[in-house]
Structures are given as structure tokens and as C-alpha cells.
Design a protein around this motif. Structure first.
Motif, PDB file in Angstrom:
ATOM      1  N   GLN A   1       0.849  -1.197   0.000  1.00 19.71           N
ATOM      2  CA  GLN A   1       0.000   0.000   0.000  1.00 19.71           C
ATOM      3  C   GLN A   1       0.881   1.242   0.000  1.00 19.71           C
ATOM      4  OE1 GLN A   1      -2.281   1.938   3.527  1.00 19.71           O
ATOM      5  NE2 GLN A   1      -3.655   0.353   2.712  1.00 19.71           N
TER       6      GLN A   1
ATOM      7  N   ALA B   1       0.635   5.357   0.314  1.00 19.92           N
ATOM      8  CA  ALA B   1      -0.233   6.465   0.720  1.00 19.92           C
ATOM      9  C   ALA B   1       0.576   7.754   0.780  1.00 19.92           C
ATOM     10  CB  ALA B   1      -0.867   6.165   2.075  1.00 19.92           C
TER      11      ALA B   1
ATOM     12  N   THR C   1      -4.752   6.576  -1.983  1.00 18.99           N
ATOM     13  CA  THR C   1      -3.968   5.437  -1.512  1.00 18.99           C
ATOM     14  C   THR C   1      -4.166   4.272  -2.472  1.00 18.99           C
ATOM     15  OG1 THR C   1      -4.133   6.117   0.798  1.00 18.99           O
ATOM     16  CG2 THR C   1      -3.687   3.781   0.366  1.00 18.99           C
TER      17      THR C   1
END
Length: 244
Positions: A195, A197, A204
Motif C-alpha cells: 500500500q 499512501a 492510496t
């Protein structure tokens, strides 16, 4: 009689010339799929199933290729004998371009990579901590490549225009403790999904191997490994932005 013979020979040659394949742009080659395009790069996801062949296509610009999974293939460059190529999972290769070819996955393995065309002049390529191009190893700063840290950065290779780093994320962390001073292209190369972000103007995202994300100037991304011990990313940074 000679005139008649030449005429007949010409008639036989015309169909053969008509059958010569016409190169297509990579974005129109069915096994290449555009990921990102801007004034710096054109990045394409390449996926060639075992037993298939690409269409003839040119590489007019220098480019990087990041292999996804092991590969064993035939490389048929126009004007040269066919050659075999092999690559390991996550391998980074650099080419100056300037040729037209087709590729055949004829060894029972699919061939997958991310191909990144570099749209600005690159100058001379130089190895850093790994031998990406021919020649000696270059300056290798391993201060950011500490084992078992949240994020380990290993410089691989550079040209006058770009620097290429391998970034291994082992748990949650930032790419560095200050905003990244250059724009760049981030490619998930191997390992667990990750992930990403805190990238301006971007939601994201979860990147799987073979997916990419553009990092604008002064981005400060936050990484979270989704499922697994670690993820490996390739970061291509563009130096000329530092002088603007």
C-alpha cells in the motif's frame, strides 16, 4: 529471353516483399499495455504467454526493463541473427534502444516485465551497486541498505538523467525521513502487495508486482506491506528536476 526471365522473377518477388511485417508502435502491440505516460517516461506492462510471439515493434528510445518472474525467450532483432535471452525475477536491464525486434516465448515459460521508455536524452549509463550494463562497478553507497530495517535502499544504476534504486520494504515505513526531492516512477517488482499512501493528488493505492505509480516532486510516500514479509520496489528518479 533475358527480359522475359527478369519479368517473371520480378512477379515472384512482389508477393514476398508484400508479406514483410510492418513494425507497430509498442502501445499498439497486443502484449504491451500502457501504465503511465508523461514527458519523462512511457511505462508499459508486457505479458507474453508461453508459446506466443510479439509483433515486430521498434525501441526508438533508451529503456529499462524489470522482469517479473523467470524468463527464457528468443530475441529476433532486425538485421541480426536471432539470440536467446534469459532473466531472473526482479532483474533490471537497460538498453540504449535504437532497434526493431520481435520476441518469442518459445521455451515453455511466459515472459513478463515492465518496460520503461526514457523519453529524454540519457547520456552514458553507469553501474552503481550492481552490474546492470557492461563495464566496472561504480560508486556504491550502501549506507541505506541495512538488513532488517523497515526500508532498505540500494542504488543500482544511473545515467546523466536518472538514478535507479532498489527499495525493499519489510514493514510499515517512509521512503525517507524527508520529502523525496525528485519526481520518480515507482514500480512494484516482487514480493507482497504494498500500500502506498500520502502521495499528492493520488488516492492510496495497493501495488502488485508489475504495477506502477508516479511520484511527483517532493512526495513523501508511506508504505505498508499488505500480506507477507516484504515487498521490493524499483524507484527511478529524474535528476534534471533538481535544477529547476
Amino acid at each position: 529471353m533475358k527480359i522475359r526471365f527478369l519479368s517473371v522473377a520480378f512477379l515472384f518477388c512482389v508477393p514476398l516483399l508484400a508479406q514483410a511485417p510492418t513494425p507497430v508502435d509498442m502501445a499498439q502491440e497486443p502484449h504491451h499495455h500502457l501504465l503511465i505516460e508523461n514527458s519523462y517516461v512511457r511505462a508499459l506492462r508486457f505479458s507474453l504467454p508461453a508459446g506466443e510471439s510479439t509483433l515486430l515493434h521498434p525501441h526508438d528510445h533508451p529503456y529499462l526493463a524489470i522482469t517479473l518472474g523467470p524468463a527464457d525467450f528468443a530475441n529476433d532483432v532486425v538485421g541480426k541473427p536471432e539470440a536467446r535471452g534469459k532473466a531472473s525475477d526482479g532483474q533490471v536491464n537497460y538498453s540504449r534502444g535504437g532497434f526493431t525486434h520481435l520476441v518469442k516465448a518459445d521455451a515453455g515459460l511466459p515472459f513478463n516485465n515492465v518496460t520503461i521508455e526514457l523519453l529524454r536524452p540519457q547520456g552514458e549509463p553507469r553501474n552503481l551497486c550492481e552490474k546492470i550494463v557492461s563495464g566496472d562497478a561504480g560508486s556504491c553507497d550502501l549506507s541505506g541498505d541495512q538488513p532488517n530495517t523497515a526500508i532498505a535502499t540500494r542504488p543500482l544504476f544511473e545515467t546523466d538523467e536518472i538514478r535507479v534504486d532498489s527499495v525493499v520494504v519489510r514493514r510499515n515505513g517512509d521512503i525517507m525521513d524527508k520529502p523525496h526531492g525528485l519526481p520518480g516512477l515507482l514500480i512494484a517488482a516482487s514480493g507482497a502487495p504494498i500500500q502506498v499512501a500520502r502521495v499528492p493528488a493520488t488516492r492510496t493505492q495497493i501495488l502488485h508486482p508489475g504495477e506502477a505509480l508516479w511520484l511527483p516532486l517532493q512526495a513523501q510516500p508511506k508504505f505498508t506491506v499488505e500480506d507477507g514479509p516484504e515487498s521490493r520496489l524499483i524507484l527511478i528518479s529524474f535528476k534534471d528536476a533538481a535544477t529547476k
